[in-house]
Enzyme design. Structure first.
Site, PDB file in Angstrom:
ATOM      1  N   CYS A 294     145.200  67.351  49.179  1.00 31.02           N
ATOM      2  CA  CYS A 294     143.897  66.745  49.436  1.00 31.02           C
ATOM      3  C   CYS A 294     144.131  65.642  50.453  1.00 31.02           C
ATOM      4  O   CYS A 294     145.256  65.260  50.724  1.00 31.02           O
ATOM      5  CB  CYS A 294     143.335  66.132  48.162  1.00 31.02           C
ATOM      6  SG  CYS A 294     143.107  67.329  46.853  1.00 31.02           S
TER       7      CYS A 294
ATOM      8  N   ARG B 112     143.604  69.196  55.402  1.00 31.71           N
ATOM      9  CA  ARG B 112     144.434  69.157  54.183  1.00 31.71           C
ATOM     10  C   ARG B 112     143.717  69.766  52.999  1.00 31.71           C
ATOM     11  O   ARG B 112     144.304  70.012  51.951  1.00 31.71           O
ATOM     12  CB  ARG B 112     144.810  67.704  53.860  1.00 31.71           C
ATOM     13  CG  ARG B 112     145.669  67.021  54.882  1.00 31.71           C
ATOM     14  CD  ARG B 112     145.875  65.570  54.515  1.00 31.71           C
ATOM     15  NE  ARG B 112     146.555  65.445  53.251  1.00 31.71           N
ATOM     16  CZ  ARG B 112     147.883  65.453  53.125  1.00 31.71           C
ATOM     17  NH1 ARG B 112     148.630  65.589  54.194  1.00 31.71           N
ATOM     18  NH2 ARG B 112     148.456  65.352  51.949  1.00 31.71           N
TER      19      ARG B 112
ATOM     20  N   TRP C  12     141.217  69.875  48.013  1.00 32.07           N
ATOM     21  CA  TRP C  12     141.699  71.254  47.872  1.00 32.07           C
ATOM     22  C   TRP C  12     141.855  71.423  46.377  1.00 32.07           C
ATOM     23  O   TRP C  12     142.712  70.787  45.764  1.00 32.07           O
ATOM     24  CB  TRP C  12     143.035  71.428  48.600  1.00 32.07           C
ATOM     25  CG  TRP C  12     143.532  72.834  48.645  1.00 32.07           C
ATOM     26  CD1 TRP C  12     143.193  73.800  49.552  1.00 32.07           C
ATOM     27  CD2 TRP C  12     144.446  73.454  47.740  1.00 32.07           C
ATOM     28  NE1 TRP C  12     143.854  74.977  49.274  1.00 32.07           N
ATOM     29  CE2 TRP C  12     144.632  74.793  48.158  1.00 32.07           C
ATOM     30  CE3 TRP C  12     145.143  73.019  46.612  1.00 32.07           C
ATOM     31  CZ2 TRP C  12     145.470  75.684  47.499  1.00 32.07           C
ATOM     32  CZ3 TRP C  12     145.983  73.912  45.956  1.00 32.07           C
ATOM     33  CH2 TRP C  12     146.130  75.222  46.391  1.00 32.07           C
TER      34      TRP C  12
ATOM     35  N   ASN D  63     145.419  62.491  45.266  1.00 29.70           N
ATOM     36  CA  ASN D  63     146.022  63.698  45.847  1.00 29.70           C
ATOM     37  C   ASN D  63     147.238  64.013  44.998  1.00 29.70           C
ATOM     38  O   ASN D  63     148.067  63.144  44.737  1.00 29.70           O
ATOM     39  CB  ASN D  63     146.435  63.436  47.294  1.00 29.70           C
ATOM     40  CG  ASN D  63     147.208  64.624  47.874  1.00 29.70           C
ATOM     41  OD1 ASN D  63     146.962  65.764  47.478  1.00 29.70           O
ATOM     42  ND2 ASN D  63     148.146  64.366  48.770  1.00 29.70           N
ATOM     43  N   GLY D  64     147.360  65.271  44.530  1.00 30.04           N
ATOM     44  CA  GLY D  64     148.527  65.652  43.737  1.00 30.04           C
ATOM     45  C   GLY D  64     148.089  66.360  42.468  1.00 30.04           C
ATOM     46  O   GLY D  64     146.969  66.834  42.357  1.00 30.04           O
TER      47      GLY D  64
ATOM     48  N   GLU E 291     156.295  86.554  61.166  1.00 27.99           N
ATOM     49  CA  GLU E 291     155.432  85.451  61.599  1.00 27.99           C
ATOM     50  C   GLU E 291     154.104  85.975  62.123  1.00 27.99           C
ATOM     51  O   GLU E 291     153.034  85.427  61.824  1.00 27.99           O
ATOM     52  CB  GLU E 291     156.160  84.617  62.649  1.00 27.99           C
ATOM     53  CG  GLU E 291     155.355  83.488  63.272  1.00 27.99           C
ATOM     54  CD  GLU E 291     154.842  82.448  62.278  1.00 27.99           C
ATOM     55  OE1 GLU E 291     155.249  82.474  61.087  1.00 27.99           O
ATOM     56  OE2 GLU E 291     154.009  81.620  62.679  1.00 27.99           O
TER      57      GLU E 291
ATOM     58  N   LYS F 118     150.499  84.883  60.554  1.00 29.95           N
ATOM     59  CA  LYS F 118     149.432  84.324  61.399  1.00 29.95           C
ATOM     60  C   LYS F 118     148.142  85.100  61.203  1.00 29.95           C
ATOM     61  O   LYS F 118     147.075  84.549  61.011  1.00 29.95           O
ATOM     62  CB  LYS F 118     149.847  84.370  62.881  1.00 29.95           C
ATOM     63  CG  LYS F 118     150.893  83.372  63.292  1.00 29.95           C
ATOM     64  CD  LYS F 118     150.388  81.963  63.441  1.00 29.95           C
ATOM     65  CE  LYS F 118     150.562  81.058  62.285  1.00 29.95           C
ATOM     66  NZ  LYS F 118     151.770  80.851  61.586  1.00 29.95           N
TER      67      LYS F 118
ATOM     68  N   GLU G 267     146.615  84.822  57.491  1.00 28.04           N
ATOM     69  CA  GLU G 267     146.152  83.517  56.994  1.00 28.04           C
ATOM     70  C   GLU G 267     144.870  83.052  57.675  1.00 28.04           C
ATOM     71  O   GLU G 267     144.134  82.253  57.090  1.00 28.04           O
ATOM     72  CB  GLU G 267     147.241  82.467  57.115  1.00 28.04           C
ATOM     73  CG  GLU G 267     147.566  81.963  58.494  1.00 28.04           C
ATOM     74  CD  GLU G 267     148.589  80.816  58.451  1.00 28.04           C
ATOM     75  OE1 GLU G 267     148.466  79.911  57.612  1.00 28.04           O
ATOM     76  OE2 GLU G 267     149.512  80.853  59.264  1.00 28.04           O
TER      77      GLU G 267
ATOM     78  N   HIS H 187     161.378 103.649  54.509  1.00 24.26           N
ATOM     79  CA  HIS H 187     161.751 103.490  53.087  1.00 24.26           C
ATOM     80  C   HIS H 187     160.554 103.061  52.250  1.00 24.26           C
ATOM     81  O   HIS H 187     160.724 102.438  51.210  1.00 24.26           O
ATOM     82  CB  HIS H 187     162.884 102.464  52.981  1.00 24.26           C
ATOM     83  CG  HIS H 187     164.129 102.880  53.698  1.00 24.26           C
ATOM     84  ND1 HIS H 187     164.995 103.837  53.218  1.00 24.26           N
ATOM     85  CD2 HIS H 187     164.610 102.520  54.916  1.00 24.26           C
ATOM     86  CE1 HIS H 187     165.974 104.026  54.075  1.00 24.26           C
ATOM     87  NE2 HIS H 187     165.769 103.236  55.115  1.00 24.26           N
TER      88      HIS H 187
ATOM     89  N   LYS I 187     146.878  72.457  55.178  1.00 26.17           N
ATOM     90  CA  LYS I 187     147.912  72.315  56.199  1.00 26.17           C
ATOM     91  C   LYS I 187     149.240  71.876  55.594  1.00 26.17           C
ATOM     92  O   LYS I 187     150.294  72.277  56.048  1.00 26.17           O
ATOM     93  CB  LYS I 187     147.480  71.282  57.247  1.00 26.17           C
ATOM     94  CG  LYS I 187     148.486  71.071  58.369  1.00 26.17           C
ATOM     95  CD  LYS I 187     148.698  72.335  59.181  1.00 26.17           C
ATOM     96  CE  LYS I 187     149.683  72.127  60.305  1.00 26.17           C
ATOM     97  NZ  LYS I 187     149.999  73.382  61.008  1.00 26.17           N
TER      98      LYS I 187
END
Ligand code: AGP
Length: 616
Positions: free
Chosen positions: A2, A27, A74, A98-99, A482, A486, A489, A505, A611
């Site tokens: 947050c 965030r 968040w 935050n946490g 990567e 990208k 997300e 496979h 983020k």
């Protein structure tokens, strides 16, 4: 994940807090709120959704405030709603957090047994009650810190106001970032420097188990045990305009285009001008010390973990030392075999990722030498490392990491050269040649950025793909991972990355006409093993094609054979083995960006993400 902010001073509190929250919105953005204290009362404004909605809600709040706190959320405990939005107010206390408080359920039972009414589903509100109980027992904010924090388990950063001490904010930090912005005529508290950079570059980072009493003219920093700390004021070298969008529609596109400059600045800070001598500033270990390591362990999350995979290729090739790569969230549970002959490297753009910070502490407990590679000077991971390697990418705001990734790769390349020189596996002239390749890279990146319009158009035709597979071999495999991250997300499409040789496979069962496979195939000429690799990738491409899958190939300019086999082709400048991951990353970033734009996604703040993941 947050964002929290507080301000006490002479400026207009509403604008300071709302502007700061807009800088922190990456965030977390499920809900948001602000509390402003004037001479009579505390006024609370909370909304579900974005800061823009909060700004509308506060349009009429024209009173003169003395102090204020703000929050963008968040969700961890409790759905995104007004009821669960911060700030939380109970009795004399108004608080943002935050946490995660891991033992909040038992604390909640305890305070409800005392007759207190809990109005939300959050762990944060419980903390507000605990502080209020202390204040109601005539404790000061400072006296309340020790008793309240002694009851808590978990990672947290709080900023709170007490009606009994209206001219102060209290900031408390343990496991989640919190800093003080020391301004002219006022002081700021924030989760992240972005929130205050337009007001001040003078920053005091709080350490775990420290708290700060923040007035408009003075700050007092203490440990939980009451011992006063002389605050260290850092002056940051970031400019305020670096945190704007500079005319781009999204931060992500701006940051994709900032990569050549980011690389140039990162090189400049790690290579002596003129002499082109590799310094790798920030690596405190001498060549003699570097020569004693018999293993390298690299630990990270997400995109930074993909950078670690590329780093493994560099270090094993140039320094001939074994490299282990771990997800930070897994590292601690496999009882890693580390000792003082292990060089442990922790990669984190934010420098605040909780899993990576916990892994760093684990490595130090096992006596490994802990270096970090971060993009944020003074971040928690940096402050707990023996050495700090800095990417000079500048602030990265978009949730999808781009410029941090390529600058991470450049520093890993330099580290591999430095280790090779220290271990005698690279001659001085070999290192100079390899260094020269990196110095050329910003120009090649600018050329690849010229593909933007092609990719923009291309994504229109590929939008109907229901499944995306990314495949590459060797050093291109981490780039395939990567590219998949990208895309998934920020577009929410199903995308996976695989080693090209692994397709047969299992993953090839997914191939049909609704799938698109992105094939990375840009090996340098002249290296027989890599030329063989090209032949094998072409075979894998044919296997996909034979099953009706669409092919988007990303290869070297002029590779007409590859182009002829593909439904769509992007040609990148020919480059060396070592430079190919940096060059190939840019089309991956642009592909994800334009696909997300055409799908109408929130590119800089994709759903469910944040983020910086500061909870484990
Ligand atoms: C990358 O685009 C994502 N935002 C995410 O995977 C990120 O790389 C990860 O959370 C690690 O963050 P860090 O580099 O700040 O530690």
């Amino acid at each position: 994940m947050c964002g929290i902010i507080g301000y006490v001073g002479q400026q207009g509190h509403r604008e300071v807090l709302l502007d700061g929250l807009e800088r922190l919105e990456y965030r977390g953005y499920d809900s948001a709120g602000v509390a402003l204290r004037d001479h009579e009362a505390v006024h609370l404004f909370r909304v579900k959704g974005r800061i823009a909605t909060l700004r509308e809600r506060m349009a009429g709040a024209n009173f003169t405030a003395r102090a204020g706190i703000g929050h963008t959320r968040w969700a961890t405990h409790g759905a995104a709603s007004v009821r669960n939005a911060h700030p939380h107010r109970t009795g004399n206390i108004t608080l943002v957090h935050n946490g995660i408080i891991e033992n909040f359920a038992e604390l909640k039972n305890e305070i409800t047994a005392l007759g207190r009414v809990v109005k939300s589903d959050t762990d944060s509100e419980i903390v507000a009650h605990l502080f209020d109980i202390e204040i109601q027992n005539n404790k000061s904010l400072e006296e309340a810190v020790q008793s309240v924090t002694g009851r808590l388990r978990g990672a947290y950063a709080f900023v709170l106001m007490s009606d009994k001490e209206p001219d102060f904010l209290l900031g408390v930090r343990n496991g989640a970032p919190l800093l003080v912005g020391v301004g002219e005529g006022g002081n700021y508290l924030a989760s992240d420097v972005q929130a205050v950079l337009s007001h001040t570059k003078k920053i005091v980072y709080l350490e775990d188990k420290e708290f700060v009493l923040c007035g408009d003219k003075q700050i007092t920093v203490k440990r939980y045990d009451g011992r006063e700390i002389v605050p260290v004021v850092n002056t940051l070298n970031w400019s305020a305009d670096e945190i704007g969008r500079s005319g781009y529609p999204h931060y992500m596109l701006k940051e994709i285009h900032e990569q050549p400059m980011g690389l140039t600045r990162t090189l400049a800070s790690n290579v002596q001008k003129g002499k082109k001598k590799l310094t790798l500033s920030g690596l405190e270990a001498t060549d003699a010390k570097l020569g004693t390591f018999n293993k390298v362990s690299i630990v990270a999350c997400g995109t930074s973990w993909h950078a670690a995979l590329v780093g493994k290729f560099y270090i094993e090739r140039f320094a001939k030392i074994p490299v282990e790569v771990d997800y930070a969230s897994e590292f601690r549970y496999r009882e890693p075999v580390l000792d003082e002959r292990t060089l442990s490297l922790f990669i984190s753009q934010s420098g605040e990722t909780a899993d990576t910070l916990a892994a760093l502490r684990e490595a130090k407990d096992r006596r490994a030498y802990a270096a970090s590679l971060v993009n944020v000077q003074g971040s928690s991971i940096a402050r707990e490392s023996n050495s700090v390697l800095l990417t000079q990418a500048g602030p990265e705001i978009g949730v999808a990491s781009t410029k941090a990734f390529t600058t991470q790769l450049s520093v890993l390349y330099l580290l591999a050269l430095r280790l090779g020189r220290a271990r005698g596996t690279l001659s001085s002239s070999q290192a100079d040649t390899l260094l020269a390749e990196l110095s050329e890279l910003p120009f090649q990146m600018e050329r690849v950025l010229g593909l933007s319009d092609n990719i923009d158009k291309l994504t229109h035709t590929l939008l109907r793909s229901k499944l995306w597979l990314f495949m590459g071999r060797g050093i291109h495999y981490p780039v395939a991972l990567e590219g998949a991250l990208k895309l998934k997300e920020i577009t929410y499409l199903h995308a996976e990355g695989y080693p090209a040789g692994e397709m047969k496979h299992g993953p090839i069962a997914l191939i049909d006409r609704a799938s698109t496979t992105v094939v990375l195939c840009a090996p340098p000429e002249g290296e027989s093993l890599l030329t063989q690799m090209r032949e094998k990738v072409l075979s894998n491409l044919m296997e996909v094609k034979a099953r009706g899958g669409k092919i988007l190939a990303v290869g070297s300019e002029g590779d007409t054979e590859l182009q002829g086999l593909s439904d769509a082709f992007l040609g990148v400048p020919r480059c060396s083995w070592g430079m190919s991951p940096l060059v190939l990353s840019i089309p991956m970033q642009l592909l994800a960006y334009y696909t997300a734009v055409h799908l109408g996604r929130d590119v800089d703040k994709p759903r469910n993400l944040a983020k910086s993941v500061t909870v484990e």
